[in-house]
Design a protein around this motif. Structure first.
Motif, mmCIF file in Angstrom:
data_model
loop_
_atom_site.group_PDB
_atom_site.id
_atom_site.type_symbol
_atom_site.label_atom_id
_atom_site.label_comp_id
_atom_site.label_asym_id
_atom_site.label_seq_id
_atom_site.Cartn_x
_atom_site.Cartn_y
_atom_site.Cartn_z
ATOM 1 N N VAL A 164 0.851 -1.193 0.000
ATOM 2 C CA VAL A 164 0.000 0.000 0.000
ATOM 3 C C VAL A 164 0.884 1.240 0.000
ATOM 4 C CG1 VAL A 164 -1.717 1.272 1.363
ATOM 5 C CG2 VAL A 164 -1.838 -1.244 1.198
ATOM 6 N N PRO A 165 0.628 2.253 -0.820
ATOM 7 C CA PRO A 165 -0.551 2.462 -1.673
ATOM 8 C C PRO A 165 -0.349 2.048 -3.125
ATOM 9 C CG PRO A 165 0.674 4.501 -1.499
ATOM 10 C CD PRO A 165 1.468 3.480 -0.731
ATOM 11 N N LEU A 166 0.645 1.196 -3.410
ATOM 12 C CA LEU A 166 0.918 0.778 -4.786
ATOM 13 C C LEU A 166 0.214 -0.535 -5.133
ATOM 14 C CD1 LEU A 166 4.766 1.521 -4.649
ATOM 15 C CD2 LEU A 166 2.972 2.992 -5.606
ATOM 16 N N HIS A 167 -0.772 -0.911 -4.337
ATOM 17 C CA HIS A 167 -1.451 -2.196 -4.467
ATOM 18 C C HIS A 167 -2.631 -2.168 -5.419
ATOM 19 C CE1 HIS A 167 -4.098 0.119 -1.950
ATOM 20 N NE2 HIS A 167 -5.030 -0.809 -2.061
ATOM 21 N N ILE A 168 -2.923 -1.042 -6.037
ATOM 22 C CA ILE A 168 -4.197 -0.829 -6.722
ATOM 23 C C ILE A 168 -4.465 -1.873 -7.805
ATOM 24 C CG2 ILE A 168 -3.176 0.777 -8.375
ATOM 25 C CD1 ILE A 168 -6.626 1.158 -6.751
ATOM 26 N N TRP A 169 -3.405 -2.411 -8.430
ATOM 27 C CA TRP A 169 -3.588 -3.365 -9.527
ATOM 28 C C TRP A 169 -3.975 -4.754 -9.035
ATOM 29 C CZ3 TRP A 169 -0.751 -7.850 -9.639
ATOM 30 C CH2 TRP A 169 0.380 -7.895 -8.825
ATOM 31 N N VAL A 562 -10.633 4.254 -0.866
ATOM 32 C CA VAL A 562 -9.992 5.520 -0.500
ATOM 33 C C VAL A 562 -8.825 5.840 -1.426
ATOM 34 C CG1 VAL A 562 -8.702 6.695 1.329
ATOM 35 C CG2 VAL A 562 -10.702 5.299 1.904
ATOM 36 N N PHE A 563 -7.991 4.864 -1.708
ATOM 37 C CA PHE A 563 -6.795 5.109 -2.517
ATOM 38 C C PHE A 563 -7.171 5.427 -3.961
ATOM 39 C CE2 PHE A 563 -5.539 2.440 1.021
ATOM 40 C CZ PHE A 563 -4.450 3.146 1.514
ATOM 41 N N TYR A 568 -5.535 7.929 -6.953
ATOM 42 C CA TYR A 568 -5.375 7.558 -8.347
ATOM 43 C C TYR A 568 -6.310 8.326 -9.284
ATOM 44 C CZ TYR A 568 -2.226 3.912 -6.855
ATOM 45 O OH TYR A 568 -1.140 3.248 -6.324
ATOM 46 N N GLN A 569 -7.563 8.537 -8.896
ATOM 47 C CA GLN A 569 -8.451 9.298 -9.775
ATOM 48 C C GLN A 569 -7.999 10.748 -9.938
ATOM 49 O OE1 GLN A 569 -12.439 8.646 -8.234
ATOM 50 N NE2 GLN A 569 -12.681 6.762 -9.413
ATOM 51 N N PRO A 570 -7.621 11.473 -8.854
ATOM 52 C CA PRO A 570 -7.067 12.822 -9.061
ATOM 53 C C PRO A 570 -5.780 12.816 -9.885
ATOM 54 C CG PRO A 570 -7.731 12.547 -6.779
ATOM 55 C CD PRO A 570 -7.817 11.189 -7.417
ATOM 56 N N LEU A 571 -4.945 11.775 -9.685
ATOM 57 C CA LEU A 571 -3.699 11.691 -10.446
ATOM 58 C C LEU A 571 -3.974 11.484 -11.928
ATOM 59 C CD1 LEU A 571 -0.611 11.604 -10.362
ATOM 60 C CD2 LEU A 571 -0.763 9.142 -9.954
ATOM 61 N N ILE A 575 -3.064 13.887 -15.095
ATOM 62 C CA ILE A 575 -2.312 13.404 -16.264
ATOM 63 C C ILE A 575 -3.039 13.747 -17.552
ATOM 64 C CG2 ILE A 575 -1.554 11.314 -17.471
ATOM 65 C CD1 ILE A 575 -0.940 10.123 -14.700
ATOM 66 N N PHE A 576 -4.363 13.507 -17.579
ATOM 67 C CA PHE A 576 -5.125 13.821 -18.786
ATOM 68 C C PHE A 576 -5.157 15.326 -19.058
ATOM 69 C CE2 PHE A 576 -7.152 9.571 -18.139
ATOM 70 C CZ PHE A 576 -6.838 9.052 -19.389
ATOM 71 N N LYS A 577 -5.253 16.110 -17.998
ATOM 72 C CA LYS A 577 -5.241 17.556 -18.163
ATOM 73 C C LYS A 577 -3.895 18.033 -18.702
ATOM 74 C CE LYS A 577 -6.101 21.840 -15.592
ATOM 75 N NZ LYS A 577 -6.424 22.414 -14.257
ATOM 76 N N THR A 578 -2.820 17.442 -18.174
ATOM 77 C CA THR A 578 -1.476 17.790 -18.645
ATOM 78 C C THR A 578 -1.290 17.366 -20.098
ATOM 79 O OG1 THR A 578 -0.637 17.476 -16.398
ATOM 80 C CG2 THR A 578 0.983 17.544 -18.170
#
Length: 611
Positions: A164-169, A562-563, A568-571, A575-578
């Motif tokens: 955690v918090p790299l467990h999302i996959w 939560v994660f 991840y969703q804000p990140l 990324i898409f905005k950038t």
């Protein structure tokens, strides 16, 4: 010539041999299991493809843990990641498989990018990809550079391990892969990241900062708690097991983090002892989690669903699968005398012994970590009471469960083999610990020739060591005595006197599946207790026949990821905005694009010279 080639590119030290054993002992029963699992589910061409991918997958892991060259390591690491991606998306007809594969491949390549950055810095200082040369270069490397390399390695290997918090996959990929692949991915593949941490951080880089071990311990206890809490809320049996992989990776990292912690404090006894505990739990988790995924696959093949709320009563029609799942559930819940109990007990002992040899804040820190490990064990036991009870006991809740049949012979063979290993690794703890002592001594670089691993000579706490040494044979003797006594009593008094009747109904007549306890109801107290983290919310829907008459009422309760929601969703949005804003520099000029490449090369040169 062949010997020179093997010595140049391969490393068969105790650490590599240990991981080769773990890979073999899980891959073999999973391969046997796949004969029955794949038959009838896929076409003959796709079954051949599955076997080919499985061979490449296992072979790549073998090379990952045995090569002696960073560049070759990275090549096979990438092959392992790509082949496992194809196995995750093997069921291409399912949209969830494609989504899970996309999340997995993105995360695994983010982790690989961190590893490449760390390896570039190591090559800059060593001018070689050979492990032995890199190890020598690390001994004269500055502390600042070591810190940067450590953080890059931790991020890279931590992504593959699923901390955690790299467990999302992990809760996406494991459920979508075929179950024998889920068994290998959870039981073995994520452990290659543990190998990477031990090999590159402890063995090559060398631990010289206390905060390295402290950081690993903090991430480990967070992973333990987050994994088991989310598992308690989950009703998809394979997703539940995936979250428990996050939890158990945390437990393994407690042993590895403690070894780093005690190494920096120059406590070789405790460092080696902690790594023994961590590696013991690594192989134990590989065995019982591999078994549980195979059992989950048998349930899925028999019923066509992974939702435990739609199951129930399977113990009557799938007795072999139920018995194996129960054994795996007791092992993962750390109940004696099974293997999970032994390794978790050793990790707790490492915390206690470390606290006895620490003072002030360090003693408190180790005590809190030990308390969280104990809490994790209790929550895991509660979770598997839910998983086994709702899936296998009571009455069938749907036609899925009513029409279930026992698994095929090859599937049962794979499950029974791993069930047998659970008992062996629980009762054979003394011999196994002595072997792991050699592995841990080699990995940490400490001379263990003068150390006694019967634990009677551990001057820190001799009584505890003696208990560890004697408990396993005593438990085995008690099991034999109770077993023989039970058979004698049954033979004398019980034969022919059993009455078969419906499941106990509390005095009510003809109670059906709608009256049974559900997984949602079971987990509600935990959902309330951890509501500050789970952020539960409800959905209701009224279906009316008229304005005054409600035909049915639908009530759903969910928890917030939560994660995913806050990290991840804000990140992704950023990324898409950038990416949209970057369109402004895409003017279609080849000269401008060549200038971009030139600037990038200059920045890379500056980066390399900096480190």
């Amino acid at each position: 010539m062949s010997d020179l080639f093997l010595k140049q590119f391969f490393l068969f030290d105790p650490l590599s041999l240990f991981f080769l054993f773990v890979i073999s002992v899980i891959s073999l029963p999973s391969a046997i299991y796949s004969f029955g699992y794949l038959k009838g589910e896929y076409s003959s061409l796709k079954i051949k493809l599955a076997w080919f991918l499985l061979f490449i997958f296992v072979s790549s892991m073998v090379f990952v843990v045995s090569v002696n060259n960073v560049l070759v390591f990275l090549v096979f690491w990438e092959i392992m990641s790509l082949v496992s991606y194809f196995l995750v998306v093997f069921d291409t007809n399912h949209e969830k498989s494609i989504q899970a594969g996309m999340i997995y491949i993105i995360m695994t390549h983010i982790g690989t990018a961190f590893l490449i950055a760390a390896f570039m810095i190591l090559y800059k200082h060593a001018n070689s990809f050979d492990f032995s040369v890199i190890k020598s270069a690390c001994q004269v490397m500055s502390a600042q550079t070591k810190n940067i390399i450590f953080l890059l390695l931790l991020a890279g290997f931590g992504t593959k391990a699923g901390i955690v918090p790299l467990h999302i996959w992990l809760p996406y990929a494991h459920p979508q892969a075929p179950s024998h692949i889920s068994s290998i991915m959870s039981g073995v593949m994520i452990k290659t990241a543990i190998y990477g941490i031990i090999r590159f951080v402890i063995f090559l880089l060398g631990v010289n900062s206390l905060w390295w071990g402290a950081l690993v311990l903090i991430l480990a206890v967070i992973s333990c708690l987050v994994g088991v809490i989310y598992a308690l809320m989950e009703h998809d049996i394979k997703k539940l097991l995936a979250y428990h992989s996050v939890e158990n990776i945390g437990i393994i990292l407690l042993g590895v983090g403690l070894a780093m912690f005690f190494t920096s404090l120059n406590l070789p006894y405790l460092a080696v002892f902690s790594l023994i505990a961590g590696l013991y739990h690594l192989v134990n988790h590989a065995i019982f989690k591999g078994l549980l995924f195979l059992c989950a696959g048998s349930v899925y093949r028999a019923t066509g669903t992974r939702d435990i709320e739609k199951l129930g009563g399977l113990i009557k029609v799938m007795p072999y699968t139920a018995a194996c799942f129960l054994l795996g559930a007791m092992a993962i819940s750390a109940l004696p005398p099974f293997n999970g109990f032994v390794s978790e007990w050793l990790i707790l002992q490492a915390f206690f012994l470390g606290a006895l040899n620490s003072a002030g804040g360090l003693k408190l820190f180790l005590g809190i970590c030990a308390a969280i490990l104990a809490l994790t064990g209790g929550l895991a036991a509660a979770c598997f009471v839910k998983a086994f009870g709702i899936t296998f006991l009571a009455l069938p809740r749907s036609n899925y469960a009513k029409n279930a049949k026992e698994a095929s012979l090859s599937m049962k063979a794979g499950m029974v083999f791993l069930s047998f290993l659970i008992i062996v690794f629980g009762l054979g703890a003394v011999k196994i610990i002595k072997i792991l002592a050699q592995v841990s001594g080699s990995a940490t670089g400490f001379d263990i020739s003068g150390m006694s691993f019967s634990f009677n000579n551990l001057t820190l706490s001799p009584a505890v060591g003696k208990d560890i040494y004697l408990s396993t044979p005593l438990l085995a003797l008690l099991l034999i005595v109770f077993g023989v006594t039970g058979f004698i009593i049954y033979g004398l008094f019980g034969r022919g006197k059993a009455t078969t009747y419906k499941t106990w109904d509390c005095g009510y007549y003809n109670i059906g599946a709608r009256n049974e306890y559900t997984a949602t109801a079971f987990s509600k107290p935990f959902r309330i207790a951890f509501s500050f983290f789970l952020l539960p919310y409800h959905k209701t829907q009224k279906i009316r026949e008229s304005f005054y008459h409600v035909k049915s009422f639908v009530y759903e309760t969910h928890t917030t990821s939560v994660f995913k929601r806050y990290i991840y969703q804000p990140l992704l949005a950023l990324i898409f905005k950038t990416a949209k804003s970057m369109r402004r520099i895409q003017l279609g000029s080849i000269h401008l694009y060549l200038a971009y490449i030139f600037i990038t090369i200059l920045l890379l040169i500056l980066f390399i010279h900096q480190f």
